[in-house]
Design an enzyme around this catalytic site. Structure first.
Site, PDB file in Angstrom:
ATOM      1  N   CYS A   1      13.131  11.769   6.420  1.00 48.07           N
ATOM      2  CA  CYS A   1      13.120  11.499   7.861  1.00 48.07           C
ATOM      3  C   CYS A   1      14.499  11.654   8.462  1.00 48.07           C
ATOM      4  O   CYS A   1      14.636  11.825   9.680  1.00 48.07           O
ATOM      5  CB  CYS A   1      12.560  10.108   8.136  1.00 48.07           C
TER       6      CYS A   1
ATOM      7  N   GLU B   1       9.633   2.382  10.837  1.00 50.82           N
ATOM      8  CA  GLU B   1      10.606   3.456  10.630  1.00 50.82           C
ATOM      9  C   GLU B   1       9.806   4.742  10.589  1.00 50.82           C
ATOM     10  O   GLU B   1       8.962   4.925   9.717  1.00 50.82           O
ATOM     11  CB  GLU B   1      11.397   3.242   9.336  1.00 50.82           C
TER      12      GLU B   1
ATOM     13  N   LYS C   1       0.856  -1.183   0.000  1.00 54.01           N
ATOM     14  CA  LYS C   1       0.000   0.000   0.000  1.00 54.01           C
ATOM     15  C   LYS C   1       0.896   1.238   0.000  1.00 54.01           C
ATOM     16  O   LYS C   1       1.520   1.580   1.004  1.00 54.01           O
ATOM     17  CB  LYS C   1      -0.899  -0.005   1.243  1.00 54.01           C
TER      18      LYS C   1
ATOM     19  N   GLU D   1       9.235  17.387  14.509  1.00 58.38           N
ATOM     20  CA  GLU D   1       9.636  17.177  13.117  1.00 58.38           C
ATOM     21  C   GLU D   1       8.850  18.117  12.203  1.00 58.38           C
ATOM     22  O   GLU D   1       7.619  18.157  12.239  1.00 58.38           O
ATOM     23  CB  GLU D   1       9.381  15.731  12.704  1.00 58.38           C
TER      24      GLU D   1
END
Length: 483
Positions: A284, A250, A175, A384
């Site tokens: 990331c 992750e 997906k 973030e």
């Protein structure tokens, strides 16, 4: 007319039972429709899972060299189609042409790497306590793997999850993120054209809450590999744990680069600038905090501001230094953090504005942004951002720099720029991060070594890539033979 793409299930390209589609547009020009894809349902996902489950035993019994041959052939096909793959990635995600070319080549390299791993895939032999006995280990696939991938590396991350899963005999339901699913779809096309048997790989697009939830909760799914936000990853982990599925996560990062007085400041500027503003900061592992010793802070700040202001910004197909954000919503998040930083008392040194005139009129562009006078308690030092926004934090010594580097809930990638061996050794030992770089940018990964984070960047149980990727997708059987 925009291309109408379909799901891939049991070896066939099929529409969703819903009949609904969603549109993917070019982040550099919203009027450029890249394609339309199925808005899939729970039933579509269950069909894909059933196909994977039905195909699993036969695929597991396929020899390692044969599985490797298919991966290798897929790599050759992808190489032949590299220009097409690069253009697709640029148009749907916004990367510059050079950045996209590097990512596509990485996906190709991953296919070749795990093709060879499939050939060597096996167990070990250990000595037994008796001379007439043998002990061997045998690695076996987990079964059906559900892979949930993000938009920021739309072909590389699917490749580094798909390849080890397939190489070790698992079947897959993939997906991709809805912002950039077509690159992953074209990767599936390469595997299909390489002769992958029906049902071994299935591809379903649409809502994460529908498809992802179905994958995580379905009894026939044995493993989940997820890359995305920490918030979503926590939900995935909790749901998968109820069925004791194996889970690989992750997630986010708030990655520091420490700059010490022994560093060459010009080199430090280039390292931090590339890590912070490359791929529009949408990684990331992007450098979002520059933790700089006071002795070189002014020189570094002047340099990194000049670096940011020198970057050419434009449509990825023109191969500038930096492309647009992937979507309007991602652009708005970055702009919101600019306002938050200003309200918290940080000093805006450069950037901070959206670009909307002329060639930027229909794209999601923002200036590379640098803030100074950042305190570790500020939100831009803790949360973030996922955009080209760098916080510069001044420190008085190495111990303070290490404390600041670790003063976050994340622990994905960290780097130090220094010529002092004692500082480098202490940083490698003391920083709370799954990836540590010395005199290198925080971004950029080798495909044959483990990748993953600490703290809220990962569940810390399983790494990706290299042998770690093989380990995640397999279980070990120990065989005692008395002859």
């Amino acid at each position: 007319m925009p291309t109408e793409h379909r799901n891939y299930c049991n070896g066939e390209w099929v529409a969703s039972e819903s009949g609904e589609t969603f549109t993917v547009t070019n982040p550099a020009a919203e009027t450029d429709v890249v394609g339309r894809l199925p808005y899939s349902t729970e039933s579509d996902t269950e069909w894909a899972i059933d196909a994977a489950a039905d195909a699993q035993e036969e695929w597991a019994n396929t020899s390692g060299p044969e599985r490797g041959r298919i991966l290798r052939d897929a790599g050759v096909i992808a190489g032949d189609r590299k220009d097409e793959l690069v253009e697709t990635l640029v148009r749907e995600e916004g990367k510059t042409r050079s950045e996209a070319a590097g990512e596509v080549q990485r996906a190709i390299d991953i296919l070749f790497y795990y093709a060879e791993k499939a050939r060597d895939h096996g167990g070990t032999s250990k000595p037994a306590s008796a001379s007439d006995r043998q002990i061997q280990t045998k690695k076996e696939p987990l079964g059906v793997a559900g892979l949930i991938t993000p938009w920021n590396y739309p072909i590389a991350i699917p490749a580094w999850k798909l390849a080890p899963a397939l190489a070790t005999g698992n079947t897959v339901v993939l997906k991709p993120a809805s912002q950039a699913p077509i690159s992953a779809k074209k990767l599936v096309e390469c595997l299909d054209d390489a002769g992958l048997p029906p049902g071994v790989l299935n591809f379903v697009t649409g809502s994460g809450s529908t498809i992802g939830s179905t994958l995580v909760s379905h009894d026939a799914v044995d493993a989940i590999s997820f890359t995305g936000s920490s918030k979503t990853g926590d939900v995935v982990y909790q749901e998968a744990a109820e069925d004791q599925k194996r889970v690989q996560l992750e997630m986010g990062g708030k990655n520091p680069t420490v700059v010490m007085p022994s560093a060459d400041v010009d080199d430090a500027v280039d390292i931090v600038g590339a890590g912070a503003f490359g791929v529009t900061g949408q990684a990331c592992t992007a450098a979002s905090r520059a933790i700089v010793h006071e002795d070189v802070a002014d020189e570094f700040l002047d340099g990194v501001v000049e670096y940011a202001e020198s970057l050419d910004i434009g449509p990825g197909l023109e191969d500038p230094d930096m492309g647009p954000h992937v979507s309007e919503s991602e652009l708005e998040v970055t702009l919101d953090y600019v306002d938050v930083a200003d309200d918290d008392g940080a000093t805006l040194e450069t950037g901070g504005d959206a670009l909307s005139d002329g060639e930027y009129d229909s794209g999601h562009y923002v200036e590379p942004t640098v803030f100074s006078d950042v305190d570790t308690e500020m939100r831009i030092a803790q949360e973030e951002v996922f955009g080209p926004l760098l916080s510069v934090i001044e420190v008085s010594d190495f111990e303070e720099a290490l404390d600041v580097a670790n003063d976050t809930e994340y622990g994905l990638s960290a780097s130090i720029v220094s010529e002092n061996a004692d500082e480098i050794g202490a940083f490698v030992d003391g920083v709370e991060s799954g990836v540590v770089k010395v005199n290198e940018k925080t971004t950029g990964l080798e495909l044959h070594v483990p990748f993953g984070g600490m703290k809220d960047s990962s569940n810390e149980l399983y790494r990706e890539q290299g042998d770690a990727g093989v380990d995640f997708f397999t279980t070990t059987k120990t065989v005692y033979s008395n002859y």
